[in-house]
Design an enzyme around this catalytic site. Structure first.
Site, PDB file in Angstrom:
ATOM      1  CB  CYS A  40      14.635 -39.722 -10.878  1.00  0.00           C
ATOM      2  SG  CYS A  40      13.163 -39.670 -11.878  1.00  0.00           S
ATOM      3  CG  HIS A  41      10.455 -44.367 -10.206  1.00  0.00           C
ATOM      4  ND1 HIS A  41       9.928 -43.628  -9.174  1.00  0.00           N
ATOM      5  CD2 HIS A  41      10.247 -45.662  -9.885  1.00  0.00           C
ATOM      6  CE1 HIS A  41       9.414 -44.444  -8.273  1.00  0.00           C
ATOM      7  NE2 HIS A  41       9.591 -45.679  -8.671  1.00  0.00           N
ATOM      8  CB  THR A  42      14.004 -41.554 -15.375  1.00  0.00           C
ATOM      9  OG1 THR A  42      12.684 -41.035 -15.214  1.00  0.00           O
ATOM     10  CG2 THR A  42      14.309 -41.674 -16.845  1.00  0.00           C
ATOM     11  CG  HIS A  62      17.502 -37.383 -14.656  1.00  0.00           C
ATOM     12  ND1 HIS A  62      17.552 -38.681 -14.233  1.00  0.00           N
ATOM     13  CD2 HIS A  62      16.244 -36.955 -14.429  1.00  0.00           C
ATOM     14  CE1 HIS A  62      16.365 -39.048 -13.787  1.00  0.00           C
ATOM     15  NE2 HIS A  62      15.553 -38.004 -13.884  1.00  0.00           N
ATOM     16  CD  GLU A  63      15.077 -35.314  -8.964  1.00  0.00           C
ATOM     17  OE1 GLU A  63      14.000 -35.500  -9.541  1.00  0.00           O
ATOM     18  OE2 GLU A  63      15.356 -35.842  -7.872  1.00  0.00           O
ATOM     19  CB  CYS A  92      18.579 -24.117 -28.207  1.00  0.00           C
ATOM     20  SG  CYS A  92      17.301 -24.208 -29.497  1.00  0.00           S
ATOM     21  CB  CYS A  95      15.321 -25.758 -32.200  1.00  0.00           C
ATOM     22  SG  CYS A  95      14.325 -26.202 -30.753  1.00  0.00           S
ATOM     23  CB  CYS A  98      13.113 -23.138 -28.561  1.00  0.00           C
ATOM     24  SG  CYS A  98      13.992 -24.213 -27.409  1.00  0.00           S
ATOM     25  CB  CYS A 106      14.796 -27.611 -26.605  1.00  0.00           C
ATOM     26  SG  CYS A 106      16.345 -27.128 -27.398  1.00  0.00           S
ATOM     27  NE  ARG A 110      15.089 -36.963 -27.397  1.00  0.00           N
ATOM     28  CZ  ARG A 110      15.834 -37.956 -26.911  1.00  0.00           C
ATOM     29  NH1 ARG A 110      17.124 -37.766 -26.690  1.00  0.00           N
ATOM     30  NH2 ARG A 110      15.314 -39.117 -26.618  1.00  0.00           N
ATOM     31  CB  CYS A 169      13.738 -34.796 -12.538  1.00  0.00           C
ATOM     32  SG  CYS A 169      12.681 -36.012 -13.357  1.00  0.00           S
ATOM     33  NE  ARG A 363      13.580 -37.665  -6.682  1.00  0.00           N
ATOM     34  CZ  ARG A 363      12.776 -38.304  -7.537  1.00  0.00           C
ATOM     35  NH1 ARG A 363      12.200 -39.442  -7.173  1.00  0.00           N
ATOM     36  NH2 ARG A 363      12.541 -37.828  -8.733  1.00  0.00           N
TER      37      ARG A 363
HETATM   38  N1  APR Z   1      -3.577 -47.996  -8.672  1.00  0.00           N
HETATM   39  C1  APR Z   1      -3.398 -46.992  -7.779  1.00  0.00           C
HETATM   40  N2  APR Z   1      -2.209 -46.658  -7.256  1.00  0.00           N
HETATM   41  C2  APR Z   1      -1.141 -47.380  -7.627  1.00  0.00           C
HETATM   42  C3  APR Z   1      -1.233 -48.452  -8.549  1.00  0.00           C
HETATM   43  C4  APR Z   1      -2.531 -48.759  -9.075  1.00  0.00           C
HETATM   44  N3  APR Z   1      -2.708 -49.738  -9.947  1.00  0.00           N
HETATM   45  N4  APR Z   1       0.010 -48.952  -8.734  1.00  0.00           N
HETATM   46  C5  APR Z   1       0.843 -48.222  -7.972  1.00  0.00           C
HETATM   47  N5  APR Z   1       0.167 -47.259  -7.306  1.00  0.00           N
HETATM   48  C6  APR Z   1       0.714 -46.231  -6.415  1.00  0.00           C
HETATM   49  C7  APR Z   1       1.741 -46.709  -5.413  1.00  0.00           C
HETATM   50  O1  APR Z   1       1.113 -47.183  -4.224  1.00  0.00           O
HETATM   51  C8  APR Z   1       2.563 -45.443  -5.159  1.00  0.00           C
HETATM   52  O2  APR Z   1       2.064 -44.685  -4.078  1.00  0.00           O
HETATM   53  O3  APR Z   1       1.409 -45.304  -7.219  1.00  0.00           O
HETATM   54  C9  APR Z   1       2.402 -44.642  -6.443  1.00  0.00           C
HETATM   55  C10 APR Z   1       3.685 -44.518  -7.273  1.00  0.00           C
HETATM   56  O4  APR Z   1       4.595 -43.774  -6.557  1.00  0.00           O
HETATM   57  P1  APR Z   1       6.182 -43.934  -6.679  1.00  0.00           P
HETATM   58  O5  APR Z   1       6.519 -45.373  -6.780  1.00  0.00           O
HETATM   59  O6  APR Z   1       6.791 -43.108  -5.595  1.00  0.00           O
HETATM   60  O7  APR Z   1       6.511 -43.302  -8.119  1.00  0.00           O
HETATM   61  P2  APR Z   1       6.836 -41.798  -8.555  1.00  0.00           P
HETATM   62  O8  APR Z   1       8.248 -41.447  -8.230  1.00  0.00           O
HETATM   63  O9  APR Z   1       5.773 -40.885  -8.095  1.00  0.00           O
HETATM   64  O10 APR Z   1       6.759 -41.961 -10.149  1.00  0.00           O
HETATM   65  C11 APR Z   1       5.561 -42.374 -10.768  1.00  0.00           C
HETATM   66  O11 APR Z   1       6.254 -41.379 -12.818  1.00  0.00           O
HETATM   67  O12 APR Z   1       8.420 -40.717 -13.280  1.00  0.00           O
HETATM   68  C12 APR Z   1       7.456 -41.667 -13.513  1.00  0.00           C
HETATM   69  O13 APR Z   1       8.696 -43.631 -13.973  1.00  0.00           O
HETATM   70  C13 APR Z   1       7.947 -42.977 -12.983  1.00  0.00           C
HETATM   71  O14 APR Z   1       6.205 -44.108 -13.928  1.00  0.00           O
HETATM   72  C14 APR Z   1       6.673 -43.638 -12.696  1.00  0.00           C
HETATM   73  C15 APR Z   1       5.730 -42.541 -12.231  1.00  0.00           C
HETATM   74 ZN    ZN Z   2      13.609 -37.932 -13.363  1.00  0.00          ZN
END
Ligand code: APR
Ligand code: ZN
Length: 368
Positions: A40-42, A62-63, A92, A95, A98, A106, A110, A169, A363
């Site tokens: 994931c992006h995180t 985490h996924e 939990c 808390c 929850c 929760c 943390r 996630c 993904r």
């Molecule tokens: N305007 C419009 N669309 C945009 C812009 C913008 N300024 N900047 C980026 N995008 C689009 C990209 O083209 C892409 O299709 O946003 C989309 C983002 O998709 P992903 O990179 O696949 O990200 P995703 O996994 O969906 O996560 C998005 O959520 O979990 C958080 O940290 C993660 O902040 C991120 C967000």
């Molecule tokens: Zn995530």
């Protein structure tokens, strides 16, 4: 025991595959064999070094989804053989959070979770006698991991690990933002900024609850076909219009009932708020902005009846809601298969980060 893991030794460096030591579960803890995990992006954010809470060495991830192998003393709700999804937001059921009907956050573990340790303050992972930190209480980039009982959702055994891991996630974050946090009503108009993994899950959530119109906003027109498959009815490319907000307000005869920002950009967060209908429109921040960034708008936007909200883990209470979302998948109400664009063995996990950064994947899932 020994287990194979992808270890993040340092910020900004690729993960390294190692055999690490894993101590068995202590009181209230559960040993899980992870069968599959999404990337994931995180995870990428923490690995980059920009995450203020990030610390190394750590086992990220985490996924996941997997099977209970062993339980520690006092564990009553799980037994070996149970299928589970790890929860970075535990439940939990005791808390203040929850017990409050308005939140899923929760707080019972943390503080230790944020420090990368188990609730008793120690780590179960080590290498050559030196501790390795846990991550988001999950560490699914290890073939085996230990979690608190309250951080595991038990799920049905006929659900495939390689798909339901994504419910840990991304799926829950997007669908839950619609169904749990914003409680979008049938017939509502919805707009979604960002048609990536998170935005597509918001779209399918909006479709599931019966939104009448679902407008996608993205700079990349290559995202349109898949977004339509998931329920997008209209597409707006900000490059093609002078004023995105004005365009959306005009398209919808006054603005949207609900908007969702799924990019993590503070400028599009402002657009999403301001495209809401005067008097009742509500905007939800789903994307995670960079550390230290701030949002802004004119207060008049709120005074005149728009509201700004946010969501974490889609407002889902993990042990209660995650098994329901698995049912939605198994009943064909939501599509996960088309979002998992790449799979790979743990040895190739760094490719998953490359595919994410290049925008090629929705993904990637690692299969153990
Ligand atoms: N305007 C419009 N669309 C945009 C812009 C913008 N300024 N900047 C980026 N995008 C689009 C990209 O083209 C892409 O299709 O946003 C989309 C983002 O998709 P992903 O990179 O696949 O990200 P995703 O996994 O969906 O996560 C998005 O959520 O979990 C958080 O940290 C993660 O902040 C991120 C967000
Ligand atoms: Zn995530």
């Amino acid at each position: 025991m020994k287990t194979r893991a992808a270890v993040a030794f340092e910020a900004g460096k690729p993960l390294e595959i190692c055999d690490v030591d894993l101590e068995g579960p202590r009181a209230g803890e559960v040993l899980v064999e992870i069968k599959a995990t999404g990337v994931c992006h995180t995870d990428a954010f923490t690995l980059s070094g920009d995450d203020p809470e990030g610390a190394f060495p750590a086992i990220l991830g985490h996924e996941g989804a997997g099977v209970v192998v062993d339980v520690g003393p006092g564990v009553s709700s799980l037994k070996p053989g149970d299928h589970v999804i790890p929860l970075y937001t535990p439940e939990c059921r005791q808390c203040d959070f929850c017990l409050h009907p308005k939140t899923n956050l929760c707080q019972s573990i943390r503080e230790t979770q944020g420090r990368g340790v188990m609730p008793d303050g120690s780590s179960r992972f080590s290498l050559d006698g030196k501790p390795i930190l846990h991550y988001m209480g999950c560490s699914t980039f290890a073939n085996h991991t230990v979690l608190p009982e309250i951080a595991l959702a038990r799920v049905r055994e006929d659900a495939p690990f390689d798909k339901i891991c994504y419910i840990g996630c991304g799926v829950t974050t997007g669908i839950g933002a619609v169904a749990f946090t914003m409680k979008v009503e049938p017939g509502s108009t919805v707009a979604v900024w960002g048609l990536g993994g998170i935005g597509l899950n918001v779209i399918q959530g909006a479709k599931m609850v019966g939104a009448s119109r679902i407008i996608g906003v993205d700079l990349n027109p290559d995202k349109v076909a898949l977004a339509r498959k998931f329920g997008m009815t209209d597409f707006v490319n900000p490059k093609d219009v002078d004023d995105v907000v004005g365009h959306l307000v005009e398209m919808t005869g006054g603005g949207l009932d609900y908007t969702f920002e799924c990019i993590g950009n503070v400028n599009t967060m402002r657009q999403a708020l301001e495209a809401c209908h005067k008097g009742w429109g509500e905007s939800c921040i789903v994307g995670v902005a960079g550390a230290g960034q701030e949002i802004s708008t004119r207060p008049f936007q709120l005074v005149t009846g728009r509201s700004w909200k946010g969501t974490a883990f889609g407002g889902a209470r993990g042990r209660t809601d995650v098994p329901r979302i698995v049912d939605w998948y198994m009943d064909g109400r939501i599509n996960i298969d088309d979002l998992i664009t790449h799979t790979m063995p743990l040895e190739d996990i760094n490719k998953a980060f490359d595919l994410m950064h290049s925008g090629e994947s929705i993904r990637s899932v690692v299969l153990y």
